[in-house]
Design a protein around this motif. Structure first.
Motif, PDB file in Angstrom:
ATOM      1  N   PHE A  16      -6.826  45.052 -10.699  1.00 46.41           N
ATOM      2  CA  PHE A  16      -7.884  45.826  -9.982  1.00 46.41           C
ATOM      3  C   PHE A  16      -9.236  45.111  -9.746  1.00 46.41           C
ATOM      4  CE2 PHE A  16     -11.592  48.813 -10.800  1.00 46.41           C
ATOM      5  CZ  PHE A  16     -11.640  49.494  -9.511  1.00 46.41           C
ATOM      6  N   ARG A  17      -9.623  44.223 -10.838  1.00 43.28           N
ATOM      7  CA  ARG A  17     -10.641  43.044 -10.528  1.00 43.28           C
ATOM      8  C   ARG A  17     -10.199  41.885 -10.945  1.00 43.28           C
ATOM      9  NH1 ARG A  17     -13.210  46.577  -8.218  1.00 43.28           N
ATOM     10  NH2 ARG A  17     -14.940  47.964  -8.877  1.00 43.28           N
ATOM     11  N   TYR A  18     -10.733  40.959 -10.240  1.00 39.58           N
ATOM     12  CA  TYR A  18     -10.533  39.356 -10.658  1.00 39.58           C
ATOM     13  C   TYR A  18     -11.639  38.844 -11.394  1.00 39.58           C
ATOM     14  CZ  TYR A  18      -8.351  35.021 -11.074  1.00 39.58           C
ATOM     15  OH  TYR A  18      -7.739  33.956 -11.687  1.00 39.58           O
ATOM     16  N   VAL A  19     -11.404  38.862 -12.509  1.00 41.92           N
ATOM     17  CA  VAL A  19     -12.821  38.438 -13.527  1.00 41.92           C
ATOM     18  C   VAL A  19     -12.695  36.933 -14.129  1.00 41.92           C
ATOM     19  CG1 VAL A  19     -14.219  39.099 -15.562  1.00 41.92           C
ATOM     20  CG2 VAL A  19     -13.196  40.759 -14.052  1.00 41.92           C
ATOM     21  N   VAL A  20     -13.694  36.287 -13.833  1.00 42.44           N
ATOM     22  CA  VAL A  20     -13.799  34.838 -14.406  1.00 42.44           C
ATOM     23  C   VAL A  20     -15.039  34.820 -15.334  1.00 42.44           C
ATOM     24  CG1 VAL A  20     -12.536  33.564 -12.670  1.00 42.44           C
ATOM     25  CG2 VAL A  20     -15.066  33.793 -12.607  1.00 42.44           C
ATOM     26  N   ARG A  21     -14.951  33.996 -16.450  1.00 44.23           N
ATOM     27  CA  ARG A  21     -16.110  33.977 -17.267  1.00 44.23           C
ATOM     28  C   ARG A  21     -16.929  32.397 -17.172  1.00 44.23           C
ATOM     29  NH1 ARG A  21     -13.692  35.128 -22.550  1.00 44.23           N
ATOM     30  NH2 ARG A  21     -14.715  33.208 -23.044  1.00 44.23           N
ATOM     31  N   LEU A  22     -17.914  32.240 -16.982  1.00 41.83           N
ATOM     32  CA  LEU A  22     -18.694  31.184 -16.553  1.00 41.83           C
ATOM     33  C   LEU A  22     -19.159  30.626 -17.882  1.00 41.83           C
ATOM     34  CD1 LEU A  22     -20.395  32.047 -13.257  1.00 41.83           C
ATOM     35  CD2 LEU A  22     -18.099  31.372 -13.563  1.00 41.83           C
ATOM     36  N   ASN A  23     -19.205  29.186 -18.112  1.00 38.87           N
ATOM     37  CA  ASN A  23     -19.637  28.569 -19.134  1.00 38.87           C
ATOM     38  C   ASN A  23     -20.827  27.554 -18.944  1.00 38.87           C
ATOM     39  OD1 ASN A  23     -18.470  26.274 -18.593  1.00 38.87           O
ATOM     40  ND2 ASN A  23     -16.750  27.027 -19.927  1.00 38.87           N
ATOM     41  N   ASN A  24     -21.263  27.623 -17.602  1.00 38.29           N
ATOM     42  CA  ASN A  24     -22.612  26.811 -17.171  1.00 38.29           C
ATOM     43  C   ASN A  24     -23.523  27.285 -16.421  1.00 38.29           C
ATOM     44  OD1 ASN A  24     -21.021  27.198 -15.060  1.00 38.29           O
ATOM     45  ND2 ASN A  24     -21.177  24.864 -14.298  1.00 38.29           N
ATOM     46  N   MET A  25     -23.464  28.583 -16.346  1.00 35.21           N
ATOM     47  CA  MET A  25     -24.587  29.289 -15.736  1.00 35.21           C
ATOM     48  C   MET A  25     -24.541  30.794 -15.952  1.00 35.21           C
ATOM     49  SD  MET A  25     -23.996  29.415 -11.605  1.00 35.21           S
ATOM     50  CE  MET A  25     -23.111  27.854 -11.492  1.00 35.21           C
ATOM     51  N   THR A  26     -25.447  31.730 -15.857  1.00 39.82           N
ATOM     52  CA  THR A  26     -25.564  33.031 -16.291  1.00 39.82           C
ATOM     53  C   THR A  26     -24.612  33.752 -15.138  1.00 39.82           C
ATOM     54  OG1 THR A  26     -27.668  33.785 -15.254  1.00 39.82           O
ATOM     55  CG2 THR A  26     -27.569  33.160 -17.434  1.00 39.82           C
ATOM     56  N   ALA A  27     -23.972  34.958 -15.403  1.00 45.85           N
ATOM     57  CA  ALA A  27     -23.444  35.760 -14.331  1.00 45.85           C
ATOM     58  C   ALA A  27     -24.368  36.142 -13.484  1.00 45.85           C
ATOM     59  CB  ALA A  27     -22.834  36.607 -15.119  1.00 45.85           C
ATOM     60  N   VAL A  28     -25.604  36.622 -13.803  1.00 48.20           N
ATOM     61  CA  VAL A  28     -26.701  36.923 -12.557  1.00 48.20           C
ATOM     62  C   VAL A  28     -26.939  36.096 -11.854  1.00 48.20           C
ATOM     63  CG1 VAL A  28     -28.838  37.763 -12.500  1.00 48.20           C
ATOM     64  CG2 VAL A  28     -27.343  38.865 -14.458  1.00 48.20           C
ATOM     65  N   LYS A  29     -26.964  34.883 -12.040  1.00 48.37           N
ATOM     66  CA  LYS A  29     -27.459  33.588 -11.423  1.00 48.37           C
ATOM     67  C   LYS A  29     -26.307  33.397 -10.590  1.00 48.37           C
ATOM     68  CE  LYS A  29     -29.065  29.085 -11.246  1.00 48.37           C
ATOM     69  NZ  LYS A  29     -29.315  27.867 -12.131  1.00 48.37           N
ATOM     70  N   ALA A  30     -25.259  33.383 -10.830  1.00 46.22           N
ATOM     71  CA  ALA A  30     -24.097  32.992 -10.290  1.00 46.22           C
ATOM     72  C   ALA A  30     -23.821  33.923  -8.913  1.00 46.22           C
ATOM     73  CB  ALA A  30     -22.745  33.081 -10.753  1.00 46.22           C
ATOM     74  N   VAL A  31     -23.744  35.383  -9.278  1.00 44.09           N
ATOM     75  CA  VAL A  31     -23.829  36.418  -8.118  1.00 44.09           C
ATOM     76  C   VAL A  31     -24.885  36.087  -7.160  1.00 44.09           C
ATOM     77  CG1 VAL A  31     -24.315  39.111  -7.917  1.00 44.09           C
ATOM     78  CG2 VAL A  31     -22.573  38.163  -9.814  1.00 44.09           C
ATOM     79  N   ALA A  32     -26.089  35.984  -7.489  1.00 42.31           N
ATOM     80  CA  ALA A  32     -26.843  35.825  -6.379  1.00 42.31           C
ATOM     81  C   ALA A  32     -26.714  34.700  -5.621  1.00 42.31           C
ATOM     82  CB  ALA A  32     -28.405  35.440  -7.316  1.00 42.31           C
ATOM     83  N   ARG A  33     -26.136  33.647  -5.990  1.00 44.34           N
ATOM     84  CA  ARG A  33     -25.640  32.556  -5.350  1.00 44.34           C
ATOM     85  C   ARG A  33     -24.572  32.810  -4.252  1.00 44.34           C
ATOM     86  NH1 ARG A  33     -25.938  26.660  -8.018  1.00 44.34           N
ATOM     87  NH2 ARG A  33     -25.475  26.354  -5.868  1.00 44.34           N
ATOM     88  N   PHE A  34     -23.659  33.402  -4.994  1.00 48.18           N
ATOM     89  CA  PHE A  34     -22.384  34.042  -4.146  1.00 48.18           C
ATOM     90  C   PHE A  34     -22.772  34.799  -2.940  1.00 48.18           C
ATOM     91  CE2 PHE A  34     -19.461  32.847  -7.653  1.00 48.18           C
ATOM     92  CZ  PHE A  34     -18.284  32.585  -6.876  1.00 48.18           C
ATOM     93  N   LYS A  35     -23.762  35.618  -3.190  1.00 50.79           N
ATOM     94  CA  LYS A  35     -24.263  36.409  -2.270  1.00 50.79           C
ATOM     95  C   LYS A  35     -25.030  35.671  -1.272  1.00 50.79           C
ATOM     96  CE  LYS A  35     -23.986  40.868  -4.183  1.00 50.79           C
ATOM     97  NZ  LYS A  35     -24.509  42.101  -5.116  1.00 50.79           N
ATOM     98  N   SER A  36     -25.886  34.663  -1.548  1.00 49.10           N
ATOM     99  CA  SER A  36     -26.464  33.867  -0.452  1.00 49.10           C
ATOM    100  C   SER A  36     -25.444  33.008   0.425  1.00 49.10           C
ATOM    101  CB  SER A  36     -27.429  32.921  -1.416  1.00 49.10           C
ATOM    102  OG  SER A  36     -26.550  31.926  -1.844  1.00 49.10           O
ATOM    103  N   LEU A  37     -24.154  32.795  -0.054  1.00 50.59           N
ATOM    104  CA  LEU A  37     -23.147  32.204   0.730  1.00 50.59           C
ATOM    105  C   LEU A  37     -22.280  33.331   1.442  1.00 50.59           C
ATOM    106  CD1 LEU A  37     -22.002  29.477  -1.644  1.00 50.59           C
ATOM    107  CD2 LEU A  37     -23.476  29.455   0.319  1.00 50.59           C
TER     108      LEU A  37
END
Ligand SMILES: *Cc1c(COP(=O)(O)O)cnc(C)c1O
Length: 355
Positions: A274-295
């Motif tokens: 239902f969701r494809y979830v990954v956990r990141l160990n080199n940046m916060t999720a909030v920061k990653a989401v913002a960068r995905f959106k910018s792309l």
């Protein structure tokens, strides 16, 4: 070929068949709850492999009636996980019972047996166990504690554990057919149980008319229009799951790095992603989401806010959920996601996370 951006995070999957099923109902003036709902109830129960079913107008209504069917009331305690939408907290509060919040595992987002054990008291009357992201939770372990389990299958229609579908291992199971869930009726839900008395009670409480006695009842009925869409969607659920699993395979293979952990399928289970979830160990999720959106890729946090934070409970007691909340992101996944979009998601992930 170009793609429209942003790529949505989730999307309902509706075809001409769903549209004509719904309009047929309108043409026949079948607007409220009738034969179509009954057909959907029996077809859905057959798919999950449970005897009795009652369709309602949301997953939240299904949870509320499931709790009432277990006679849960003020003074009782109901254990729910923290890493889940507030629908569960609301349903418990509707009954006047006390919600008790348990931690989850950062490896699959599911409530942990260990914390349920810790939170069990003489007043505990039920545990609500969601199968988060489509990955089966340990219902058997929790049920072995001797408290009734309400399986929340809102995210896990078609998921399996030891070849049994989620929704067959607790006393009661509930489902949601909200617009972007595994299958939809626009808004809608279902309660299933092999205990006839439970479903009789749910049926009694979901509507108020034509009753010889008076007590507080609800208007939680599903419409025939919704049921017609649901019957169509049910015919396609296995192909929806196949598409989701293929996208999950693609992401797992294409987004490989020691900078992230895939919340993958567990041995002996069938994950429906239902969701494809990954956990990141080199940046916060909030920061990653913002960068995905910018792309142009609408990745999201898998949850708006864990319940223990709404209730301002001590974060130290919810280290699993805190870790997940800090590190986890959810990538676009739905049956209609095109190959070119999957490629864009994977290449964006490489750029952002792997670098
Ligand atoms: C969506 C969801 C619900 C609530 O369903 P609604 O149909 O939106 O009321 C309950 N539990 C879980 C785990 C959900 O994902």
């Amino acid at each position: 070929m170009t793609i429209k951006t942003p790529i949505p995070h989730s999307k309902p999957c509706l075809g001409k068949d769903d549209i004509s099923a719904a309009t047929d109902m309108i043409k026949k003036r079948m607007l409220s709850s009738g034969e179509e709902v009954q057909k959907f109830e029996s077809e859905f129960a057959k798919y999950i492999d449970i005897k009795y079913s009652s369709a309602v107008n949301s997953g939240t209504a299904a949870l509320h009636l499931a709790l009432l069917a277990l006679n849960i009331k003020a003074g009782d305690e109901v254990i729910i996980p923290t890493f889940v939408c507030t629908a569960l907290l609301n349903a418990v509060n509707y009954t006047g019972a006390t919600p008790v919040i348990a931690d989850v595992s950062p490896d699959d987002g599911n409530i942990t047996l260990q914390d349920v054990k810790k939170k069990l008291t003489k007043k505990t009357k039920a545990v609500i166990v969601p199968h988060m992201f489509g990955s089966p939770a340990d219902v058997k372990g929790i049920a072995s504690l001797g408290v009734p389990v309400i399986e929340d299958c809102a995210q896990s229609i078609g998921a399996e554990q030891s070849n049994r579908k989620t929704g067959t291992m607790g006393q009661i199971s509930i489902f949601s057919f909200y617009a972007t869930k595994m299958m939809t009726t626009a808004e809608g839900g279902m309660v299933l149980s092999n205990d006839r008395k439970i479903i009789d009670k749910v049926n009694d409480l979901r509507s108020y008319d034509h009753r010889a006695d008076y007590k507080v009842r609800f208007n939680y009925k599903m419409t025939d229009i919704a049921a017609a869409i649901g019957r169509c969607q049910l015919l396609k659920i296995e192909s929806f799951i196949k598409s989701r699993r293929a996208i999950a395979d693609y992401y797992r293979q294409k987004i490989e790095s020691d900078k992230l952990i895939h919340l993958a399928e567990k041995a002996g289970t069938r994950h429906v992603f239902f969701r494809y979830v990954v956990r990141l160990n080199n940046m916060t999720a909030v920061k990653a989401v913002a960068r995905f959106k910018s792309l142009g890729v609408n990745a999201e946090l898998p949850l708006y806010l864990p319940i223990h934070r709404y209730l301002r409970l001590d974060r130290k007691n919810y280290s699993g959920a805190e870790k997940l909340y800090r590190e986890a992101i959810s990538l676009p996944i739905y049956p209609d996601l095109k190959k070119i979009e999957m490629k864009k998601v994977a290449s964006s992930a490489k750029e952002i996370i792997i670098g």
